[in-house]
Design a protein around this motif. Structure first.
Motif, short mmCIF file in Angstrom:
data_model
loop_
_atom_site.label_atom_id
_atom_site.label_comp_id
_atom_site.label_asym_id
_atom_site.label_seq_id
_atom_site.Cartn_x
_atom_site.Cartn_y
_atom_site.Cartn_z
N PRO A 166 112.62 46.94 -126.79
CA PRO A 166 113.70 46.25 -126.07
C PRO A 166 114.82 45.70 -126.97
O PRO A 166 115.62 44.90 -126.49
CB PRO A 166 112.98 45.10 -125.35
CG PRO A 166 111.52 45.37 -125.50
CD PRO A 166 111.36 46.18 -126.72
N GLY A 167 114.87 46.09 -128.22
CA GLY A 167 115.96 45.66 -129.09
C GLY A 167 115.47 44.77 -130.21
O GLY A 167 114.47 44.07 -130.08
N PRO A 168 116.20 44.78 -131.35
CA PRO A 168 115.79 44.03 -132.54
C PRO A 168 115.94 42.52 -132.37
O PRO A 168 116.62 42.03 -131.47
CB PRO A 168 116.71 44.56 -133.64
CG PRO A 168 117.87 45.18 -132.95
CD PRO A 168 117.43 45.57 -131.58
N HIS A 169 115.30 41.78 -133.28
CA HIS A 169 115.25 40.32 -133.19
C HIS A 169 116.49 39.62 -133.75
O HIS A 169 116.90 38.60 -133.25
CB HIS A 169 114.02 39.80 -133.93
CG HIS A 169 112.73 40.38 -133.47
ND1 HIS A 169 112.20 40.11 -132.23
CD2 HIS A 169 111.88 41.25 -134.05
CE1 HIS A 169 111.07 40.76 -132.09
NE2 HIS A 169 110.85 41.47 -133.16
N SER A 170 117.03 40.16 -134.84
CA SER A 170 118.08 39.41 -135.55
C SER A 170 119.46 39.78 -135.04
O SER A 170 119.72 40.94 -134.67
CB SER A 170 118.00 39.69 -137.05
OG SER A 170 116.72 39.35 -137.52
N GLU A 171 120.37 38.81 -135.06
CA GLU A 171 121.68 39.02 -134.46
C GLU A 171 122.51 40.10 -135.14
O GLU A 171 123.25 40.82 -134.49
CB GLU A 171 122.46 37.69 -134.46
CG GLU A 171 122.61 37.11 -135.86
CD GLU A 171 123.34 35.77 -135.85
OE1 GLU A 171 124.38 35.67 -135.17
OE2 GLU A 171 122.87 34.84 -136.53
N TRP A 213 123.08 43.72 -133.89
CA TRP A 213 123.91 43.98 -132.72
C TRP A 213 125.40 44.05 -133.06
O TRP A 213 126.23 44.34 -132.21
CB TRP A 213 123.68 42.90 -131.66
CG TRP A 213 122.24 42.78 -131.27
CD1 TRP A 213 121.31 41.92 -131.78
CD2 TRP A 213 121.53 43.58 -130.31
NE1 TRP A 213 120.08 42.11 -131.19
CE2 TRP A 213 120.19 43.12 -130.28
CE3 TRP A 213 121.90 44.64 -129.46
CZ2 TRP A 213 119.22 43.69 -129.45
CZ3 TRP A 213 120.94 45.20 -128.64
CH2 TRP A 213 119.62 44.73 -128.63
N VAL A 243 122.91 49.99 -121.51
CA VAL A 243 122.45 48.70 -120.98
C VAL A 243 123.08 47.49 -121.67
O VAL A 243 123.43 46.51 -121.02
CB VAL A 243 120.90 48.60 -121.07
CG1 VAL A 243 120.41 47.24 -120.62
CG2 VAL A 243 120.25 49.69 -120.21
N LYS A 244 123.22 47.53 -122.98
CA LYS A 244 123.61 46.36 -123.73
C LYS A 244 125.14 46.26 -123.85
O LYS A 244 125.80 47.29 -123.97
CB LYS A 244 123.01 46.42 -125.14
CG LYS A 244 121.49 46.56 -125.17
CD LYS A 244 120.81 45.29 -124.72
CE LYS A 244 119.29 45.42 -124.80
NZ LYS A 244 118.62 44.21 -124.32
N HIS A 248 120.79 53.94 -126.95
CA HIS A 248 119.85 54.98 -126.54
C HIS A 248 120.37 56.31 -127.08
O HIS A 248 121.55 56.62 -126.94
CB HIS A 248 119.81 55.04 -124.99
CG HIS A 248 118.65 55.80 -124.43
ND1 HIS A 248 118.35 55.82 -123.10
CD2 HIS A 248 117.70 56.57 -125.02
CE1 HIS A 248 117.28 56.56 -122.88
NE2 HIS A 248 116.87 57.02 -124.03
N SER A 272 115.60 54.10 -128.75
CA SER A 272 116.26 53.26 -127.76
C SER A 272 116.02 51.78 -128.01
O SER A 272 114.95 51.39 -128.49
CB SER A 272 115.79 53.63 -126.34
OG SER A 272 116.46 52.85 -125.40
N THR A 298 116.53 49.99 -125.23
CA THR A 298 116.52 49.60 -123.81
C THR A 298 115.14 49.79 -123.18
O THR A 298 114.98 49.60 -121.99
CB THR A 298 117.53 50.43 -123.00
OG1 THR A 298 117.03 51.78 -122.92
CG2 THR A 298 118.90 50.44 -123.64
N PHE A 299 114.16 50.19 -123.99
CA PHE A 299 112.83 50.46 -123.45
C PHE A 299 112.15 49.17 -122.98
O PHE A 299 112.25 48.15 -123.62
CB PHE A 299 111.98 51.12 -124.53
CG PHE A 299 110.57 51.44 -124.09
CD1 PHE A 299 110.32 52.51 -123.27
CD2 PHE A 299 109.51 50.65 -124.51
CE1 PHE A 299 109.02 52.81 -122.86
CE2 PHE A 299 108.21 50.94 -124.11
CZ PHE A 299 107.97 52.02 -123.28
N ARG A 300 111.46 49.24 -121.87
CA ARG A 300 110.71 48.10 -121.35
C ARG A 300 109.22 48.36 -121.45
O ARG A 300 108.75 49.43 -121.07
CB ARG A 300 111.07 47.86 -119.86
CG ARG A 300 112.53 47.70 -119.58
CD ARG A 300 113.23 46.67 -120.43
NE ARG A 300 112.67 45.35 -120.34
CZ ARG A 300 113.19 44.36 -119.62
NH1 ARG A 300 114.30 44.55 -118.92
NH2 ARG A 300 112.63 43.18 -119.61
#
Lengths: 392, 392, 392, 392
Positions: free
Chosen positions: B150-155, B158, B200-201, B208, B226, B228-230
């Motif tokens: 669902p995406g990386p932790h650190s800002e 992005w 998505v983001k 993706h 990706s 965007t994976f859940r």
């Protein structure tokens, strides 16, 4: 029943076993001995080596085409002539031109037409599709279907003239319709990128291919097909949505595992490669591969005068996508899907991917850290700057 | 250690936990409080907010770079200046140009250089690679690696300026090196086709992407990445060869399953999305994600004066492939992999896919029918005709 | 190291590979050629066929016993004599009497003693145990461990005099300690029911057994052990609690699957039965079976002067439970666990199973019906009557 | 149809859905509103709150009993009186005495009787049983069946008077018949050992039990049943034979995995505990739980005048085994299975476990070592000595 080969027999078993009220009245095969054997095995009262005799037979209500791909069109035209309901194995045609002619012919003749795409009728697929339609996965982003095995049983598949293609046509037709169903059959497929190669088999057609299908709403379909896979038949679907994920394994890993040293084991499963060691049988192939639910839908639709889930129109759309895949494999370009006939929505735009956080920011991500704090990552709407904020 | 974030902490845990003889002497972080906290947590005797002070520190033998992508090059150049061994997190650069400059600099300086691509050091991968090298899968046809979460932790991830890209760069670098390793690191990657989108983001980079990498011997590498994976972190590799198949699941399905109603549960796994219901923890993340075997290889190589499995050269090749992927995502064409520096084989031709059956025929397929008979499908060498033959 | 067989080699690999600072100084084996070969393979500077020479060797700090069961006691007594720290493979003794003598001897001698029960040190087990201790599963109701395979490698296992028993002693010792750890090592095992039989092998000991161990708090432990299993080594644990479930598969299904036609495959995994077809290797056996974490705990405890997780006392408790199992298999009765030495809690009563609903009722079950309504099933505290109530 | 509850509805769906030719003519329910609702839902032309009226109804050919356990006997007696074919849900009686009276009554009346044990009709079970009968597993040594879930839906299950027992009777009846089928329905069950407890629920009956059933040929059956399991419905069978292994997972892990954040998800599966997070639906519950194949067998047998696979006799044998289990749970002894009526084989002795190697030795084990050598472990026929031999 037209055709007494592997798939004809599978069909017959499902038709006879499922509703206990349907019969295979007559069988056509090219060779007399095949026709006779099939008739004996499945209790057909009539057989012929002349296709038209079977189609025209007065007790035949529905013609089921289980023939090599190059013979579909001629068989369909005879059904039109004799005004018989027709259901046809996949793919509908060897290409979209053939499929389009068949579609236009059955609609002009006003006869019932069903497209026997069994893999969108498997119990798992049907339940998964329900969940997707109920919104359990949110907006669908990607749908992949994979079908690979060590190659088909009958010789005609390996002859590009009869088959019209290789594993893209044979297996890709399933994968394309599965992904299309998850994404929405009313969403227009726009363009296709495909890699294909003949890596292992001494044939003219491709034995391995991977393709991407872009839909008008930005969703992406993917197919992975091969006749070179080792280990059995790999049938898997994966779907990603904004709110969830689905993974379906329809054949090799279904909760049935058997180890045997090999004394006494017999036929295990379609396209299994061995009968010793660890084996992964399927409980009830005819049901689990969708044949039962497919024929039930077809026959009930005929009885009710309604439209089945899969018609020649769907077969035509699939052929059009596969045509684009073949063009792309050659041109190495994204090729447009050419759809002279399109009955779905048009002008569907891509959904926005901007989630509002507050007046100034979009939300990038929200998560709970190791330390139990809630953290949001935001994007400033005007400056585009990414920032992190911890919330108590 | 340069960098005190998520990955720096993972590295420190592996370094301290594994061999019981390595120490993290000094830590650099941009913010004083981060540096101090890290130093306290991992027993560093020294810390600084000036990177060069840490690199130049006399007790520092090896510099481990765990910084945002845009800071790698400057850090590497300082290591060259101070002649310190350097190991760098993935990807090496934001693009091949940066990676090439770093490669050339460390080689000119004559310093030890290691590329911290942990996922080619996982115990499962190492064992699988051994099997592939021993020939258990025959000739490799296709190698896919998938990393989605669902995406990386650190800002900073992005922010396209700091990161240099989105999930292709962040996750694709793993996948590309995994596939390349299975296919053979001496086989030249030729061209890349890539689809990428921001589905998505609310970001400028892709969230993706799916890509295909064609190798000179006809093998195909595939990556699916990706943000965007859940459902957690999906880390899977699949390899197909003429004689076999490998499926590796490195994170979400590893034989550890837990259901909990949620009273008392705590942190379960990197990038898990919930802490109730069915959860799939990993036994020992630091080991199972390859960190332990990676640092052991790095430190032993430094001690022995030998070359580790993964060097800046590998990082450079990966960046070159990813550059082609980014170009392809824009141009929609197969883009060539531009490799100014190539140290593997060249001119490797595709293996023949013609298996001799007898003087006149190639073998297409051999199988045992339902009836227990052995059947061969053959292709005539001159006419190309496909025929079937049953053998007793 | 005492013993140069299968398990001695496994231990040596873990000891040398893990911390990079431990050495196998000396090796004892009965046969000179075995001792020499082992010494050469693992770099021992000394070897002997006289056990005491190895134990007394001045460079030996820790004695690791990897001998057949009947030789443990004599070896331990020599360690006591020479005041050397001792760690012993499982089971501690052939029975509780032997185990008790060893326990009392090491404690009287004041030497470090560790019990090498590797399967409570696997990464999955350690993480699962953490979850259980954190309350993720609520109150533990049942803990089962299963270890079955086609039989041990070394001949002495099959000789009841040397081994002291069959698969109950060889495998049950693991299972008992796993279940006991989940239930709580301070909870007293009270009685055992066991079925055992010699179903397949021409031996005097049992080759298949199933047992139940009742604990003072009402929890139940279960072991399933066999030397007759076909298909590899089946290592699974299952735990049920009032709030959750854990399923661990430690060997045959760990997310690593391989199919091979058999050209080129070699040794796959401990106790695998074939090297073609579908195979299920483990990434890193020495780590995944717990050896690394076990030796790390042992050596760190020795260095710190602390007590390791598993000591001779645990080995003694396990032997006492297995003794009761052997008695039960003969008497067909639930047999009490005789524990002359017990250092845990006593008088722990069974937890109440009455959940209050309101003043008059206990709650039996709460569920959401198909129709979306919430339903409770209640039991009247005085009349005992069961009733159903729908709540909006 | 007698009974309009959960199971009656499941039955009706299978009966109507499967063969398309069977109808539910009339429905009996205690409460008028339930009868009316059921009649409306499933198209019954008749309903009554007087059981005999439904049974006697002239259009009713087959009576299907889907009532609480305490009402089976009275319903069966009415079927005998009116000479109607009768099929009854599981268990047949609350105990063997009831079951025996029903068995004797239907046989005296000469009416068709079927025992609705659906779990020996699941597609996976049927295929597994075929493999076992074909010898793929050699001689069967052990067959286990496990059914656990968080407890039944209807209130009467929780009342020991109506139900006759707890989870042993409710779930154990399935497990016992599954294991008995794998071992051989003609092999006599001899004695039972059972542990049972009320660990969680405020009820008089047991909510958790484990039992062993010894058969005359030395094979062992095992059941694990619980109403306290968390995580859904766990339905697994395991079989060990001298030549192989079968593992069946019928519900929670069948190759269908779904993650959802919970927006839009609805009813997923019988006894699932949540509708967010990772979920494991079943494709087609009515088919996969065996209802379809069961009713097909029943109705075809009625049409042909033949005996179905499961009759009241089987129900009686199962009740007799469960009676022994209840006695054992109290007495803590192995309790004999009391079978006044036994129609299988008697005097079957245990198979020999001695495999001849040569004139002087039995074979204990044969294996290939790490080094590629073949090794045998032998036992001397006269001395009993175990020895090892390496063969080239």
């Amino acid at each position: 029943m037209l055709g007494s080969g592997f798939i004809g027999r599978f069909y017959a078993e499902s038709i006879l076993g499922q509703r206990s009220q349907d019969k295979v009245v007559s069988i056509y095969a090219r060779r007399e001995e095949s026709a006779k054997k099939f008739a004996a095995d499945y209790g057909c009262s009539h057989w012929a080596t002349d296709m038209e005799k079977v189609i025209a037979h007065p007790e035949v209500d529905v013609v089921c085409i289980a023939l090599p791909n190059n013979l579909h069109e001629a068989a369909v035209m005879l059904c039109c002539k004799h005004k018989k309901a027709v259901i046809t194995t996949k793919p509908l045609g060897r290409n979209a031109a053939e499929a389009k002619r068949m579609l236009e012919a059955v609609e002009a003749a006003g006869i019932f037409n069903g497209y026997l795409e069994d893999l969108v009728y498997t119990p798992k697929f049907l339940k998964a599709l329900d969940s997707v339609k109920n919104g359990a996965l949110g907006r669908i982003l990607w749908a992949k279907s994979r079908e690979t095995h060590p190659g088909p049983h009958s010789e005609w598949f390996w002859d590009i003239e009869q088959a019209g293609g290789g594993c893209i046509l044979d297996l890709g037709c399933h994968c394309v319709e599965i992904a299309r169903s998850f994404i929405g059959k009313d969403i227009k497929p726009m363009e296709v990128m495909c890699w294909a190669d003949t890596q292992v088999k001494p044939i003219d057609a491709e034995d391995h291919a991977i393709g991407l299908v872009k839909y008008e709403n930005g969703a992406i379909g993917q197919f992975e097909v091969s006749w070179t896979f080792r280990g059995g038949m790999d049938l898997r679907d994966e779907v990603m949505g904004t709110e969830g994920t689905i993974w379906i394994n329809s054949f090799l890993r279904t909760g049935f595992e058997m180890f045997t040293t090999g004394k006494g084991a017999d036929y295990v499963a379609e396209k299994a490669e061995s009968n010793t060691g660890w084996l992964f049988p399927v409980g009830d192939e005819v049901n689990d591969l969708g044949y039962n639910h497919m024929f039930t839908d077809m026959f009930r639709s005929i009885e009710k005068g309604s439209t089945p889930k899969e018609t020649f129109y769907d077969g035509y759309v699939v052929n059009s996508i596969l045509d684009a895949a073949y063009r792309s494999a050659k041109s190495k370009l994204w090729e447009p899907v050419k759809l002279d006939i399109w009955r779905g929505r048009t002008g569907v735009s891509k959904d926005s991917h901007l989630t509002e956080y507050d007046a100034d920011h979009y939300l990038v991500k929200e998560e709970v850290t190791h330390y139990g704090a809630k953290k949001v990552i935001l994007k400033n709407k005007t400056t585009g700057r990414i920032s992190e904020q911890t919330i108590n």
